[in-house]
Design an enzyme around this catalytic site. Structure first.
Site, PDB file in Angstrom:
ATOM      1  N   ASP A 276      48.118  41.715  18.286  1.00 28.97           N
ATOM      2  CA  ASP A 276      49.136  42.074  19.277  1.00 28.97           C
ATOM      3  C   ASP A 276      49.462  40.770  20.000  1.00 28.97           C
ATOM      4  OD1 ASP A 276      50.632  42.822  21.436  1.00 28.97           O
ATOM      5  OD2 ASP A 276      49.491  44.649  21.845  1.00 28.97           O
TER       6      ASP A 276
ATOM      7  N   PHE B  78      45.218  49.606  23.999  1.00 21.22           N
ATOM      8  CA  PHE B  78      46.432  49.590  24.803  1.00 21.22           C
ATOM      9  C   PHE B  78      47.128  50.929  24.577  1.00 21.22           C
ATOM     10  CE2 PHE B  78      50.869  48.959  25.834  1.00 21.22           C
ATOM     11  CZ  PHE B  78      50.707  48.623  27.161  1.00 21.22           C
ATOM     12  N   THR B  79      47.783  51.451  25.616  1.00 19.85           N
ATOM     13  CA  THR B  79      48.312  52.824  25.599  1.00 19.85           C
ATOM     14  C   THR B  79      49.156  53.139  24.364  1.00 19.85           C
ATOM     15  OG1 THR B  79      50.114  52.008  26.989  1.00 19.85           O
ATOM     16  CG2 THR B  79      48.266  53.048  28.126  1.00 19.85           C
TER      17      THR B  79
ATOM     18  N   ARG C  34      46.519  51.415  36.296  1.00 21.14           N
ATOM     19  CA  ARG C  34      45.874  51.189  35.006  1.00 21.14           C
ATOM     20  C   ARG C  34      44.434  51.695  35.129  1.00 21.14           C
ATOM     21  NH1 ARG C  34      49.387  51.825  31.571  1.00 21.14           N
ATOM     22  NH2 ARG C  34      50.595  50.127  30.771  1.00 21.14           N
TER      23      ARG C  34
ATOM     24  N   TYR D 221      76.856  44.268  10.961  1.00 23.81           N
ATOM     25  CA  TYR D 221      75.818  45.282  10.733  1.00 23.81           C
ATOM     26  C   TYR D 221      74.689  44.694   9.891  1.00 23.81           C
ATOM     27  CZ  TYR D 221      73.425  49.605   9.726  1.00 23.81           C
ATOM     28  OH  TYR D 221      72.465  50.572   9.646  1.00 23.81           O
TER      29      TYR D 221
ATOM     30  N   LYS E 286      57.913  40.448  26.876  1.00 24.93           N
ATOM     31  CA  LYS E 286      56.959  39.747  27.745  1.00 24.93           C
ATOM     32  C   LYS E 286      57.090  38.234  27.528  1.00 24.93           C
ATOM     33  CE  LYS E 286      55.129  44.071  27.689  1.00 24.93           C
ATOM     34  NZ  LYS E 286      55.663  45.177  26.899  1.00 24.93           N
TER      35      LYS E 286
ATOM     36  N   PHE F  26      50.945  58.657  32.006  1.00 34.00           N
ATOM     37  CA  PHE F  26      51.138  57.806  33.183  1.00 34.00           C
ATOM     38  C   PHE F  26      52.616  57.556  33.494  1.00 34.00           C
ATOM     39  CE2 PHE F  26      52.208  53.931  30.863  1.00 34.00           C
ATOM     40  CZ  PHE F  26      51.661  54.188  29.622  1.00 34.00           C
TER      41      PHE F  26
HETATM   42  C1  PLP Z   1      49.723  44.500  25.085  1.00 31.27           C
HETATM   43  C2  PLP Z   1      50.946  45.319  24.796  1.00 31.27           C
HETATM   44  N1  PLP Z   1      51.153  45.757  23.548  1.00 31.27           N
HETATM   45  C3  PLP Z   1      52.227  46.510  23.249  1.00 31.27           C
HETATM   46  C4  PLP Z   1      53.147  46.876  24.193  1.00 31.27           C
HETATM   47  C5  PLP Z   1      54.288  47.801  23.823  1.00 31.27           C
HETATM   48  O1  PLP Z   1      55.488  47.121  23.851  1.00 31.27           O
HETATM   49  P1  PLP Z   1      56.860  47.784  24.322  1.00 31.27           P
HETATM   50  O2  PLP Z   1      56.736  48.189  25.739  1.00 31.27           O
HETATM   51  O3  PLP Z   1      57.862  46.676  24.107  1.00 31.27           O
HETATM   52  O4  PLP Z   1      57.135  48.942  23.428  1.00 31.27           O
HETATM   53  C6  PLP Z   1      52.983  46.410  25.491  1.00 31.27           C
HETATM   54  C7  PLP Z   1      53.974  46.717  26.538  1.00 31.27           C
HETATM   55  O5  PLP Z   1      53.928  47.498  27.399  1.00 31.27           O
HETATM   56  C8  PLP Z   1      51.837  45.629  25.810  1.00 31.27           C
HETATM   57  O6  PLP Z   1      51.610  45.200  27.057  1.00 31.27           O
END
Ligand code: PLP
Length: 471
Positions: free
Chosen positions: A228, A137-138, A395, A85, A271, A462
């Site tokens: 990021d 980014f979303t 997108r 743990y 990624k 989305f």
């Molecule tokens: C540029 C970018 N930042 C952040 C994220 C968020 O990461 P996660 O999907 O691992 O939560 C993503 C993934 O979709 C991404 O492409």
């Protein structure tokens, strides 16, 4: 005398071909279901490719997130999982690996990228703050907004033009940033949110010159920069290939130099890092670390696992060392480019230049007769699935969501479908099949009318929105 390089069947344009620096040891069978089954599957999914079952998908280009093939070494690492743990030895291995390749002092593990975004946003953003970034980014923007911040786009204008050939379309426009700082005051900007190979712009890189200049500007005003780093290794490839002075530097050296201009980074390890799950936040500032390390126990798990199993951290540490190999990244970006070059040759509108992780189809130009509020990119992704069982992702207007103040759709300049290539998963033959399917859908473009949205969730719509066909 120089040898002439023969044109290969692989159409790598007379270049000396690259090949993947691995061979295949295990395979996963895939199957194309019938046209009638595809018709039913996409209708049942509300014309949203996120809602398809993967068993109904032939070639899955929904995302490069968590879809990589792990190496034999990573699988061996899974067996070395220390599931204590607290204080798992895999955590220390991961910490040391991130310090070695990214250069940041402190590490907080998280279950995936958005876990790290959550911690950083909560640690630094206060209501009324502005967070400038090189395109939204979303999940990143949502966490910034939930913490009380307002995201401000400061990417260069070229990024919003899919046909513009600028080699570093991810660059920050320093004039836009400086005018924001002057307008709202540096004290209201907790940090600049900088992304490598900007996802929503088409996987477009940031140059070393730009991050260096950004660092100098931010230093002058006392504003921090957080990166990021999700696809920063791919970004390093574009610097090595296209920026003066970097051709002879290794990907690992470029990565470290770039990170050196920033104060910390968050990572979706799903990624670049060649694992199926994982993430982290790494920072230089002790106060930010203290705060994030304290919050991680509330939201993710203890600070030596942050939501990952020990085995996941081991596979991740090994994945980082594989991901920074020059041969790996050249073949990875090379495969994406191969698909992009086929589509370019066939004059199908895509975002140019081809980015690092995906080819982005320009749905606005492909379906120029479909108004944006009939969701051209969502429609195109559904049509591609219907044609050939290939799953891609919208997108565009659906991903952009609604303006929190007015409640209206946001209308992004880019209305795209992302063909995202998982790492080390598909072959060049799969890319040929994808290119031919896109061509078939493109040739039938005049028959398409668009979609109407019939269900819309509140956050990140989305993922779960549902649509019906307009006939
Ligand atoms: C540029 C970018 N930042 C952040 C994220 C968020 O990461 P996660 O999907 O691992 O939560 C993503 C993934 O979709 C991404 O492409």
């Amino acid at each position: 005398m120089a040898h002439l390089i023969p044109q290969t069947m692989g159409q790598q344009f007379g270049r000396r071909s690259w090949a993947e620096p691995w061979k295949i040891k295990m395979v996963e069978p895939i199957r194309l279901v019938s046209p009638a089954e595809r018709e039913k599957a996409i209708a049942d999914a509300g014309y949203n490719t996120f809602l398809l079952r993967s068993a109904d998908v032939y070639i899955d280009l929904l995302t490069d997130s968590g879809t990589s093939a792990m190496s034999d070494r990573q699988w061996a690492g899974i067996m070395l999982g220390d599931e204590a743990y607290a204080g798992s030895r895999n955590f220390y291995h991961l910490e040391e690996t991130v310090q070695t390749y990214y250069g940041y002092r402190y590490l907080v593990p998280t279950h995936q990228g958005r876990g790290a975004e959550h911690l950083l946003s909560k640690a630094l953003i206060k209501p009324g703050h502005y967070v400038p970034g090189n395109m939204y980014f979303t999940t990143t923007r949502l966490h910034q907004e939930l913490a009380g911040g307002t995201f401000v786009d400061v990417i260069i204008d070229e990024a919003h033009d899919p046909a513009n050939q600028h080699p570093f379309k991810g660059n920050v426009d320093l004039d836009k940033l400086e005018s924001l700082i002057k307008r709202v005051g540096a004290e209201n900007i907790p940090y600049v949110s900088l992304a490598g190979t900007v996802n929503m712009a088409g996987g477009q890189p940031v140059s070393m010159a730009n991050v260096r200049a950004l660092h100098a500007l931010c230093d002058r005003y006392g504003v921090r920069i957080y990166l990021d780093a999700t696809r920063m290794i791919e970004n390093a490839f574009f610097i090595q290939e296209g920026e003066e002075g970097y051709a002879d530097k290794s990907i690992a050296d470029i990565l470290k130099e770039f990170c050196g201009y920033t104060d910390g980074a968050w990572m979706s390890a799903k990624k670049d890092h060649l694992v199926n799950i994982g993430g982290w936040l790494a920072v230089n500032d002790e106060d930010v670390f203290e705060s994030a390390r304290n919050m991680v126990v509330v939201y993710e798990g203890l600070h030596t696992y942050g939501g990952m199993a020990g085995r996941d951290m081991e596979a991740l540490a090994i994945g980082i060392t594989e991901a920074v190999q020059d041969d790996h990244i050249r073949a990875r970006v090379g495969q994406v480019r191969y698909l992009g070059e086929l589509l370019t040759d066939w004059e199908i509108p895509i975002v140019q230049p081809v980015g690092g992780h995906a080819v982005f189809l320009d749905a606005k130009r492909i379906y120029s007769h479909v108004p944006q509020d009939r969701f051209p990119a969502q429609t195109l992704a559904a049509e591609l699935y219907l044609d050939s069982g290939i799953r891609a992702m919208e997108r565009g207007i659906v991903s952009a969501g609604r303006d929190p103040e007015t409640g209206d759709h946001r209308y992004p300049a880019l209305e795209l479908v992302r063909l995202t290539i998982p790492r080390r998963v598909y072959t060049q033959a799969h890319m040929d099949v994808v290119a031919e399917a896109v061509k078939a859908v493109y040739d039938a473009r005049d028959e398409t009318r668009g979609l109407k949205m019939v269900y819309e969730p509140k956050y990140l719509r989305f993922f779960q929105a549902r649509f019906e066909r307009i006939s």
